[in-house]
Design a protein around this motif. Sequence first.
Motif, PDB file in Angstrom:
ATOM      1  N   GLY A 299      23.679 -52.443  28.267  1.00 24.80           N
ATOM      2  CA  GLY A 299      22.622 -53.286  28.817  1.00 24.80           C
ATOM      3  C   GLY A 299      21.250 -52.714  28.512  1.00 24.80           C
ATOM      4  O   GLY A 299      21.112 -51.680  27.868  1.00 24.80           O
ATOM      5  N   ASP A 300      20.209 -53.397  28.995  1.00 27.55           N
ATOM      6  CA  ASP A 300      18.834 -52.973  28.753  1.00 27.55           C
ATOM      7  C   ASP A 300      18.472 -51.809  29.670  1.00 27.55           C
ATOM      8  O   ASP A 300      18.757 -51.836  30.877  1.00 27.55           O
ATOM      9  CB  ASP A 300      17.870 -54.129  28.992  1.00 27.55           C
ATOM     10  CG  ASP A 300      18.028 -55.233  27.956  1.00 27.55           C
ATOM     11  OD1 ASP A 300      18.749 -55.007  26.972  1.00 27.55           O
ATOM     12  OD2 ASP A 300      17.436 -56.316  28.150  1.00 27.55           O
ATOM     13  N   SER A 301      17.819 -50.809  29.087  1.00 26.46           N
ATOM     14  CA  SER A 301      17.334 -49.676  29.878  1.00 26.46           C
ATOM     15  C   SER A 301      16.013 -50.035  30.551  1.00 26.46           C
ATOM     16  O   SER A 301      15.263 -50.891  30.072  1.00 26.46           O
ATOM     17  CB  SER A 301      17.142 -48.456  28.981  1.00 26.46           C
ATOM     18  OG  SER A 301      18.363 -48.078  28.359  1.00 26.46           O
ATOM     19  N   THR A 302      15.730 -49.365  31.663  1.00 23.21           N
ATOM     20  CA  THR A 302      14.501 -49.607  32.420  1.00 23.21           C
ATOM     21  C   THR A 302      13.498 -48.492  32.143  1.00 23.21           C
ATOM     22  O   THR A 302      13.817 -47.305  32.306  1.00 23.21           O
ATOM     23  CB  THR A 302      14.784 -49.673  33.928  1.00 23.21           C
ATOM     24  OG1 THR A 302      15.715 -50.732  34.180  1.00 23.21           O
ATOM     25  CG2 THR A 302      13.501 -49.925  34.709  1.00 23.21           C
ATOM     26  N   PHE A 303      12.290 -48.852  31.725  1.00 25.03           N
ATOM     27  CA  PHE A 303      11.224 -47.875  31.503  1.00 25.03           C
ATOM     28  C   PHE A 303      10.732 -47.357  32.847  1.00 25.03           C
ATOM     29  O   PHE A 303      10.410 -48.138  33.743  1.00 25.03           O
ATOM     30  CB  PHE A 303      10.071 -48.535  30.742  1.00 25.03           C
ATOM     31  CG  PHE A 303       8.845 -47.667  30.611  1.00 25.03           C
ATOM     32  CD1 PHE A 303       8.785 -46.656  29.662  1.00 25.03           C
ATOM     33  CD2 PHE A 303       7.753 -47.866  31.437  1.00 25.03           C
ATOM     34  CE1 PHE A 303       7.658 -45.865  29.528  1.00 25.03           C
ATOM     35  CE2 PHE A 303       6.618 -47.082  31.326  1.00 25.03           C
ATOM     36  CZ  PHE A 303       6.565 -46.079  30.364  1.00 25.03           C
ATOM     37  N   ILE A 304      10.650 -46.007  32.987  1.00 25.76           N
ATOM     38  CA  ILE A 304      10.218 -45.435  34.270  1.00 25.76           C
ATOM     39  C   ILE A 304       8.965 -44.575  34.160  1.00 25.76           C
ATOM     40  O   ILE A 304       8.465 -44.086  35.173  1.00 25.76           O
ATOM     41  CB  ILE A 304      11.354 -44.623  34.936  1.00 25.76           C
ATOM     42  CG1 ILE A 304      11.839 -43.484  34.026  1.00 25.76           C
ATOM     43  CG2 ILE A 304      12.502 -45.538  35.315  1.00 25.76           C
ATOM     44  CD1 ILE A 304      12.880 -42.582  34.702  1.00 25.76           C
ATOM     45  N   GLY A 305       8.429 -44.383  32.950  1.00 29.90           N
ATOM     46  CA  GLY A 305       7.192 -43.623  32.837  1.00 29.90           C
ATOM     47  C   GLY A 305       7.074 -42.887  31.516  1.00 29.90           C
ATOM     48  O   GLY A 305       7.906 -43.030  30.621  1.00 29.90           O
ATOM     49  N   TRP A 306       6.017 -42.080  31.422  1.00 28.43           N
ATOM     50  CA  TRP A 306       5.716 -41.307  30.215  1.00 28.43           C
ATOM     51  C   TRP A 306       5.835 -39.818  30.494  1.00 28.43           C
ATOM     52  O   TRP A 306       5.530 -39.360  31.595  1.00 28.43           O
ATOM     53  CB  TRP A 306       4.286 -41.589  29.741  1.00 28.43           C
ATOM     54  CG  TRP A 306       3.980 -43.005  29.394  1.00 28.43           C
ATOM     55  CD1 TRP A 306       3.197 -43.869  30.117  1.00 28.43           C
ATOM     56  CD2 TRP A 306       4.413 -43.735  28.239  1.00 28.43           C
ATOM     57  NE1 TRP A 306       3.111 -45.086  29.489  1.00 28.43           N
ATOM     58  CE2 TRP A 306       3.841 -45.029  28.325  1.00 28.43           C
ATOM     59  CE3 TRP A 306       5.224 -43.413  27.148  1.00 28.43           C
ATOM     60  CZ2 TRP A 306       4.072 -46.002  27.359  1.00 28.43           C
ATOM     61  CZ3 TRP A 306       5.438 -44.389  26.177  1.00 28.43           C
ATOM     62  CH2 TRP A 306       4.859 -45.660  26.275  1.00 28.43           C
ATOM     63  N   SER A 307       6.244 -39.043  29.462  1.00 28.08           N
ATOM     64  CA  SER A 307       6.377 -37.598  29.641  1.00 28.08           C
ATOM     65  C   SER A 307       6.154 -36.877  28.321  1.00 28.08           C
ATOM     66  O   SER A 307       6.390 -37.437  27.239  1.00 28.08           O
ATOM     67  CB  SER A 307       7.772 -37.251  30.184  1.00 28.08           C
ATOM     68  OG  SER A 307       7.918 -35.848  30.327  1.00 28.08           O
ATOM     69  N   THR A 308       5.724 -35.625  28.408  1.00 31.05           N
ATOM     70  CA  THR A 308       5.633 -34.768  27.222  1.00 31.05           C
ATOM     71  C   THR A 308       6.995 -34.207  26.842  1.00 31.05           C
ATOM     72  O   THR A 308       7.155 -33.656  25.762  1.00 31.05           O
ATOM     73  CB  THR A 308       4.662 -33.600  27.475  1.00 31.05           C
ATOM     74  OG1 THR A 308       5.067 -32.894  28.664  1.00 31.05           O
ATOM     75  CG2 THR A 308       3.234 -34.117  27.683  1.00 31.05           C
TER      76      THR A 308
END
Length: 211
Positions: A113-122
């Motif tokens: 299924g589609d993954s859910t974006f939860i934020g940005w990280s280095t």
Amino acid sequence: SISYDLNGGTLEHENPSIYNVETPSFTLNNPTKTGYEFTGWTGSNGATPQVTVTVSQGTTGDLNYKANWMPITYVIHFDGNGATSGETPDVTGTYDEEFTFPENGFVKETERGDSTFIGWSTDPDSTDPEYKPGDLEKNLTDIKDNVINIFAIWDDCPDIEAEDLFFTLVEAQNGSIDENKLLSYARAFDKEDGEIAAGEDAEKGTSFTVM
């Protein structure tokens, strides 16, 4: 005498503060400033910044010099980190100026299924992203033209392992087949939440049930 305004910079080797007409010619040591490029001295040498300033033997009178700076710029590159489509444009950062983390433009599709974006990280392997869209940040680097990679962090659909079960007609008719029994033969887990328990887990924000 000679006075200096380093304008926030520092000198590794000090420049002379006094001189006289017989002092041999000398060239000023240039300062450094974190996150900035030295563009030159102004003052007794004129209003146009000069990176190389030499005080010649025979010069007289009080002198003054001011350091001039330009903030470095750098690139923030957004990596889809496994995304299957979409893009998020790069952002140019300027030292000591805030920039805004953009909305995610990537899409990640998996067989589950589609993954859910939860934020940005280095850190591409992070499960707890440092930044969210709309966050303000500055000074991710102090190196001119450096490229900082920022990765999209995803909450993927969990893996589910289950055993094939066979029940008799009697078991089906007498109500011995319930959700708890079915879930005892299944296991769900993912990178972000680890083992996902049956039912609702408010702390993790997960739900594992039989439909």
